[in-house]
Design a protein around this motif. Sequence first.
Motif: not given
Lengths: 320, 183
Positions: A307-320
């Motif tokens: 879930s931590v990895a998914l959270l980081l992934g979501a952040g990256a998806w929004v930023v990129l």
Amino acid sequence: MNVVLTALVTSLAILVGVLTVTAWGIWFERKFSARLQSRLGPTMVGPVGLAQPLADLMKLLQKEDLVPEAADRAVFNLAPQIAALCALGAAAVVPFSAHIIGAQIDLGVLYLLAIGAVTVMPVFMAGWASNNKFALLGGMRALAQSLSYEVPLVLSAMVPVILAGSMDVSKIVEYQAAGSWIAIGPVWLGLPAFVLFLLAMLAESNRIPFDIPEAESELVAGITTEYSGMKFALFYLGEYVHTLVASAVASALFLGGWDGPFAPGLHWMVLKSLALFTFVYWVRWSLLRFRSDQLMKMCWYWLVPISVALLLGAGAWVVL
Amino acid sequence: MSNAWFWLLAAALCVSAVMVVRSRDLVRAVLWLALGLLLTAGLYAYLDAPFLAGVQVLTYVGGVATLMVFGVMVTRRHTSASAEASNDSNAVGVLAALGVFALLATAILKTDLPESSVPTQTTAELGRALLDTYLLAFEAVSLLLLAAIVGAVVIARRRDVETRETRGSATLPSIQVGRTEAE
């Protein structure tokens, strides 16, 4: 005044709707589980046993209200009420359609998570105040479980929040209606988050394979061991309402809520919620129960890191 | 009308706060504390800080109170539904409470508080402020919490290893001593 009146009527409608669906949800579960085990389920009361929930209610109302001699009376009596209150309270911010919503608040997701956090208290209260070894053990297991599974639950619920850029459940649904459902878009992010949320939700509502707190083969009935009549009914009801509302929340956050073609939004929302509700019972009657340590291990070794990895992934998806 | 809500919340909060320290039963004290924390969240919501209210419930009622409850459950012997709270320093407690109250009251009375209500801040603004203007403070707090977690693990671990070692070193000679005496 008009606003207050509208809110009251809507809330009342949602309350009655949720309770009605829950009552026949219990009937459905009994039928469904019976079919899975080559039985017939309730058949006697009404056509195909449809009046069974009413009969059950009458029976529970008539039962003697027992309080153990050595119990902490006040806490013992308060626990089932708070349990039912928490379960129903969560329904307030779930958008059943674009307009049918109890309270549209900016921080809907936060409110849901906060209510979920409070749900632990009545479980503990019941377990402790019953003054019964089985109830206490059940309470302890429930506490440990809820405390652990709250972490992946909160983190996975944050994925739709980050993607939609809002904590308002209605806004999250609107975001999905405009684009794609969060469970499939982006699929590498949304689907695992959805599965995680579903698992954590199952664990929080004490459902098989996570029903260790009331494992009947070892703990009699866990925290509800000493409860009878209406107090037991409140716990029982609270548990089903919790499962139903959690299904509705999951479908609003990940499956597009009231978004869908051809039919009005309410139909889609009810359909999705009931599909998830059915899935929960499907799992319940098909799988075995975990052991307590396996449950903890799965949570801390697998669900939390993912879930931590998914959270980081979501952040990256929004930023990129 | 809106003031009535404040007085209602404040009165209930005072009652639950007093009950936390007056309860003879440890579990009841924790439950009163949970109620107090919930009412504090109510005050935050009343003051137009819904985010703070939500987080208050999530961390204090869901986290802190639950952990306390867990502590009671794990450490007490379960002979009855009550767990007695021992409290034999009433005078010191009253003095400390009055001292803190005097300090806070003077601080609040001396501060020039704005008459108008504080502009409501959205959660987005709150997040931006945390990760932008106050980034350094935010990171410092994160580091502190991390240190606390690591510290907790170290303390728990070390005691475990030590007891095992001391037990080992204590039992071995004693067995030898016992044997020599027997011989």
